[in-house]
Design a protein around this motif. Structure first.
Motif, PDB file in Angstrom:
ATOM      1  N   UNK A 259       0.856  -1.205   0.094  1.00 31.16           N
ATOM      2  CA  UNK A 259       0.037   0.055   0.137  1.00 31.16           C
ATOM      3  C   UNK A 259       0.959   1.183  -0.057  1.00 31.16           C
ATOM      4  N   UNK A 260       1.265   1.864  -1.193  1.00 33.99           N
ATOM      5  CA  UNK A 260       1.869   2.917  -1.301  1.00 33.99           C
ATOM      6  C   UNK A 260       1.109   4.266  -1.508  1.00 33.99           C
ATOM      7  N   UNK A 261      -0.310   4.209  -0.959  1.00 36.66           N
ATOM      8  CA  UNK A 261      -1.225   5.176  -1.129  1.00 36.66           C
ATOM      9  C   UNK A 261      -1.395   5.668   0.137  1.00 36.66           C
ATOM     10  N   UNK A 262      -1.952   4.818   1.224  1.00 36.40           N
ATOM     11  CA  UNK A 262      -2.253   5.461   2.407  1.00 36.40           C
ATOM     12  C   UNK A 262      -3.686   6.227   2.420  1.00 36.40           C
ATOM     13  N   UNK A 263      -3.504   7.168   3.396  1.00 34.32           N
ATOM     14  CA  UNK A 263      -4.970   7.742   3.986  1.00 34.32           C
ATOM     15  C   UNK A 263      -5.780   8.486   3.001  1.00 34.32           C
ATOM     16  N   UNK A 309       2.398   3.451   3.223  1.00 33.90           N
ATOM     17  CA  UNK A 309       1.520   4.639   2.876  1.00 33.90           C
ATOM     18  C   UNK A 309       1.061   5.135   4.356  1.00 33.90           C
ATOM     19  N   UNK A 310       0.961   6.408   4.510  1.00 37.67           N
ATOM     20  CA  UNK A 310       0.719   7.083   5.938  1.00 37.67           C
ATOM     21  C   UNK A 310      -0.761   6.979   6.058  1.00 37.67           C
ATOM     22  N   UNK A 311      -1.005   6.426   7.473  1.00 35.74           N
ATOM     23  CA  UNK A 311      -2.455   6.741   7.891  1.00 35.74           C
ATOM     24  C   UNK A 311      -2.231   7.613   9.090  1.00 35.74           C
ATOM     25  N   UNK A 312      -3.264   8.380   9.327  1.00 32.96           N
ATOM     26  CA  UNK A 312      -2.899   9.675  10.459  1.00 32.96           C
ATOM     27  C   UNK A 312      -3.891   9.105  11.602  1.00 32.96           C
ATOM     28  N   UNK A 313      -5.062   8.392  11.681  1.00 30.74           N
ATOM     29  CA  UNK A 313      -5.960   8.212  12.660  1.00 30.74           C
ATOM     30  C   UNK A 313      -6.848   7.051  12.598  1.00 30.74           C
ATOM     31  N   UNK A 314      -8.045   7.292  12.354  1.00 33.26           N
ATOM     32  CA  UNK A 314      -9.238   6.271  12.635  1.00 33.26           C
ATOM     33  C   UNK A 314      -9.780   5.743  11.132  1.00 33.26           C
ATOM     34  N   UNK A 334       6.737   4.090   9.862  1.00 33.02           N
ATOM     35  CA  UNK A 334       7.631   4.987   9.016  1.00 33.02           C
ATOM     36  C   UNK A 334       8.841   4.232   8.891  1.00 33.02           C
ATOM     37  N   UNK A 335       9.685   4.734   8.124  1.00 31.44           N
ATOM     38  CA  UNK A 335      10.736   4.163   7.770  1.00 31.44           C
ATOM     39  C   UNK A 335      12.021   4.219   8.659  1.00 31.44           C
TER      40      UNK A 335
END
Length: 389
Positions: A259-263, A309-314, A334-335
């Motif tokens: 998943x290189x997309x994220x939030x 991919x970055x996720x930030x919350x819920x 995170x890397x």
């Protein structure tokens, strides 16, 4: 000095701000020669990351020349050319000694805030909200680098900024995403997202010996770049991702999914994507996890999901029963940049890969606010923006 500063949702400005100074004997001051806009920066631009404050300096992908060092910093000297990883690591705590640099136990100076949100604090990050330390970022003329006797990567002579700049984030991020997959020669690796991280994940999976690499996106020039690297492109606007993956894997599904997309998934036609946007609009959900749901559904049983991919919350409506019963392994985070930089720098020097392939736009720092919009909206065939302070 000049710097790109956040002033609210979709509001990035070039401000004059005070020059950084040495605050701790292990510090260094870097004169930035090149920096970049990262896909993660767009989460700040779009207002999805909490704890940003007006005037915060953005940017976590940067490099330059050492101008000043603290009294205890014996590793760097004035004039050294360095790339600075976006994860700030002390190099001494339990997690750093284990190689888990993105969860350094000492570098987040807002640890109490992060403890409340995450249960335990992550590492400090440059230019990425007060939840990760509130450190001024690298889209600026100068940057103060904490723990600079450990974190920065020294660059040998003969390499251009464009060849090594991405050692600070997207190259190690794509590499870690692929390494986490435990790729075997018989594996199909499916990668959602053909942006900069997805492009490096594609090349990393190929370098690590995957039998077949598939990339899912809808931006033609990004899919063409993926095809040029050896990946099989799927445009989700033109064909069914599920049907095409079944066809390419003889109905078994890909063994490894990234998943290189994220939030901020931009799927628009599926019911779950419409559901996510509706819940997000009334603040009942923070992130849009369409890609994560799709990966769980299509991944071959006993497979691995790797999530850079970055996720930030819920997030909502995750088919966890499917994940559990299929025996899927999740690897994410995170890397741990410094874990990979020596090897990746060697590969650049030896000519195995030239990371500059991903650059489509190089502009002065003053044009940064406009380029945030161009990058976000994928205008002018934009894939990666490099800024020159």
């Amino acid at each position: 000095m000049r710097a790109l500063c956040w002033h609210g949702k979709k509001d990035v400005r070039v401000d004059n701000v005070p020059d950084p100074t040495i605050e701790h004997p292990r510090d260094a001051i870097i004169k930035v020669s090149s920096c970049a806009i990262c896909g993660s920066d767009l989460h700040l631009f779009d207002g999805f990351m909490p704890s940003m404050k007006s005037g915060d300096i953005l940017g976590h992908e940067f490099m330059g020349e050492v101008m000043e060092v603290g009294a205890e910093n014996k590793r760097l000297k004035v004039g050294d050319r360095v790339v600075v990883p976006f994860t700030i690591a002390c190099g001494e705590c339990d997690q750093c000694r284990r190689g888990y640099f993105s969860v350094c136990e000492r570098s987040n100076r807002n640890k109490e805030m992060a403890d409340k949100v995450f249960g335990h604090s992550t590492a400090g990050l440059f230019g990425y909200s007060h939840l990760t330390g509130g450190y001024p970022g690298g889209q600026a003329e100068y940057v103060r680098v904490p723990f600079a006797d450990f974190t920065p990567v020294k660059i040998p002579d003969g390499l251009t900024d464009e060849q090594v700049l991405f050692l600070g984030d997207i190259f190690p991020t794509g590499w870690q995403a692929a390494v986490q997959c435990d790729i075997e020669p018989t594996d199909t690796v499916a990668i959602w997202g053909a942006g900069p991280v997805g492009q490096f994940a594609i090349r990393s999976a190929i370098l690590l010996g995957a039998k077949q690499v598939i990339c899912i996106d809808r931006v033609p020039e990004r899919l063409e770049m993926a095809r040029g690297a050896g990946a099989i492109p799927i445009n989700f606007d033109d064909e069914s991702v599920l049907d095409r993956l079944k066809e390419l894997t003889q109905g078994k599904g890909p063994e490894k999914c990234i998943d290189a997309v994220g939030m901020e998934s931009h799927a628009t036609r599926s019911f779950d994507a419409i559901y996510d946007r509706a819940k997000q609009a009334v603040m009942l959900e923070t992130d849009r996890p369409h890609v994560l749901r799709e990966m769980i559904y299509v991944c071959r049983p006993a497979g691995i999901l790797s999530i850079p991919g970055v996720y930030g919350g819920l997030i909502d409506k995750i088919p966890f029963g499917a994940a559990m019963n299929k025996g899927l392994t999740f690897r994410m985070g995170q890397t741990h940049v410094n874990r990979w930089t020596d090897d990746l720098l060697r590969r650049i020097v030896e000519g195995q890969i030239d990371p500059s392939f991903v650059i489509t736009h190089t502009v002065p720092l003053e044009k940064g606010p406009d380029m945030y919009k161009v990058f976000r909206d994928k205008e002018d065939s934009c894939i990666k923006v490099v800024l020159k302070p």
